[in-house]
Design an enzyme around this catalytic site. Structure first.
Site, PDB file in Angstrom:
ATOM      1  N   GLY A 187       0.807  -1.230   0.000  1.00 23.17           N
ATOM      2  CA  GLY A 187       0.000   0.000   0.000  1.00 23.17           C
ATOM      3  C   GLY A 187       0.833   1.270   0.000  1.00 23.17           C
ATOM      4  O   GLY A 187       0.359   2.329   0.395  1.00 23.17           O
ATOM      5  N   LYS A 205       5.475  16.828  -3.969  1.00 30.08           N
ATOM      6  CA  LYS A 205       5.749  17.127  -2.553  1.00 30.08           C
ATOM      7  C   LYS A 205       6.724  18.294  -2.428  1.00 30.08           C
ATOM      8  O   LYS A 205       6.594  19.120  -1.514  1.00 30.08           O
ATOM      9  CB  LYS A 205       6.282  15.866  -1.863  1.00 30.08           C
ATOM     10  CG  LYS A 205       5.195  14.794  -1.732  1.00 30.08           C
ATOM     11  CD  LYS A 205       5.756  13.430  -1.429  1.00 30.08           C
ATOM     12  CE  LYS A 205       4.664  12.389  -1.277  1.00 30.08           C
ATOM     13  NZ  LYS A 205       5.165  11.010  -1.237  1.00 30.08           N
TER      14      LYS A 205
END
Ligand code: HSE
Length: 327
Positions: A187, A205
């Site tokens: 994940g 980011k």
């Protein structure tokens, strides 16, 4: 105690992690928030999937407006990922006076000014700690405790998937494809892992970090970006033989009054503090003119670390806002 009603958009890895964490730590979370937290509606198409959680089927909706236009919804948690329709949903939520929490770095990086302005105009919170550094509270730190500084540099590993792949290839001898599959199974990876391995997730980011630290919005597509997909096993072994590791770094610094930035794989000596950052961990150095150098380290990807940041934002909204939830 008042009740804060949440509309959750997306029950993928992070949405499921958020649901799980709320069940796991409900007492702690509600005590910190000073309110009951109720996930009332979940916008999610796949209602049959076994996620290891028990969700009342009546909470599921296929109609975004049943959350975005419901006067009862206090906070929208957007965890759909992808730029659209997530951006429109967040704008609509804020225009309908709902606070928004998101982990969606692609959407924030693409429309940072628009989303920030929309939250200001509507007097609602727009919080996105989970977008950068997973569970590391880097955005909280730079926008609160470190606000007295002028920043001159940020440098770090901000993508868990690529760091996991590079670590598995270098330290455990896995091939690229197997390491990527393992990162997906855990994940860590984006729905389309191209964003991870080609560096654009790191660029998103970095856009967010630069906007908050330097007050300068740089479009992610304007950040020179190179990912790890072309790095060969031979290059990794060569680095290893000379006492080094390859890491994907995002960096920005003020040099001669100008902001320089980029995302690229870098060969680091093993004694460099970032060389020892393994697997899905992230580490981010920031340098401020009063505080000096700081390093933030922790899990940068994965359902529970990211959910920690999502629910931290929910708690902060609940504590700051006296007007939501009713009594
Ligand atoms: N795909 C992202 C990563 C998730 O691997 O870092 C966390 O932002």
């Amino acid at each position: 105690m008042k009740t804060i009603k949440i509309g959750l958009m997306g029950l993928g890895n992070i949405g499921t992690g958020t649901y799980k964490l709320l069940e796991m730590n409900r007492r702690q979370i509600e005590s910190a928030a000073g309110a009951h937290i109720s996930i009332d509606k979940i916008f999610e198409k796949d209602v049959e999937k076994d996620r290891g959680i028990s969700v009342d089927p009546s909470k599921f909706t296929q109609d975004p407006d049943s959350i975005l236009k419901d006067p009862g919804t206090d906070i929208v948690i957007e965890l759909l990922g992808g730029i659209q329709p997530a951006t429109d949903f967040m704008l609509e939520a804020m225009n309908n006076k709902k606070h928004v929490v998101t982990a969606n770095k692609a959407a924030i990086a693409a429309s940072f000014d628009k989303l920030s302005k929309c939250s200001e105009e509507n007097g609602v919170a727009f919080r996105f700690e989970a977008s950068t550094g997973g569970g590391i509270p880097i955005l909280n730190a730079i926008t609160t405790a470190l606000q007295a500084n002028e920043f001159h540099e940020v440098l770090g590993i901000v993508n868990g998937t690529t760091n996991y792949i590079l670590t598995q290839m270098s330290d455990f001898g896995l091939g690229y494809e197997d390491a990527l599959k393992s990162a997906q199974a855990k994940g860590f990876a984006e729905a389309d892992p191209t964003a991870d391995v080609e560096g654009s997730d790191s660029a998103n980011k970095l856009t967010i970090l630069m906007a908050l630290m330097f007050g300068k919005y740089v479009k992610p597509e304007d950040i020179p970006t190179e990912g790890i997909s072309k790095i060969t096993k031979a290059q990794i072994e060569e680095a290893k033989a000379s006492g080094c590791r390859i890491k994907l770094l995002a960096s920005a610094r003020i040099k001669d009054g100008k902001l320089e930035y980029g995302v690229e794989p870098v060969v680091l000596k093993n004694d460099h503090p970032l060389a020892g950052v393994g697997n899905e961990f992230n580490a981010i150095f920031v340098s401020g003119n009063a505080v000096g150098d700081l390093m933030f380290y922790g899990k940068g990807a994965g359902p529970l670390p990211t959910a920690s940041a999502v629910l931290g934002d929910v708690i902060q909204i609940a504590r700051a806002s006296k007007t939501i939830g009713g009594e």
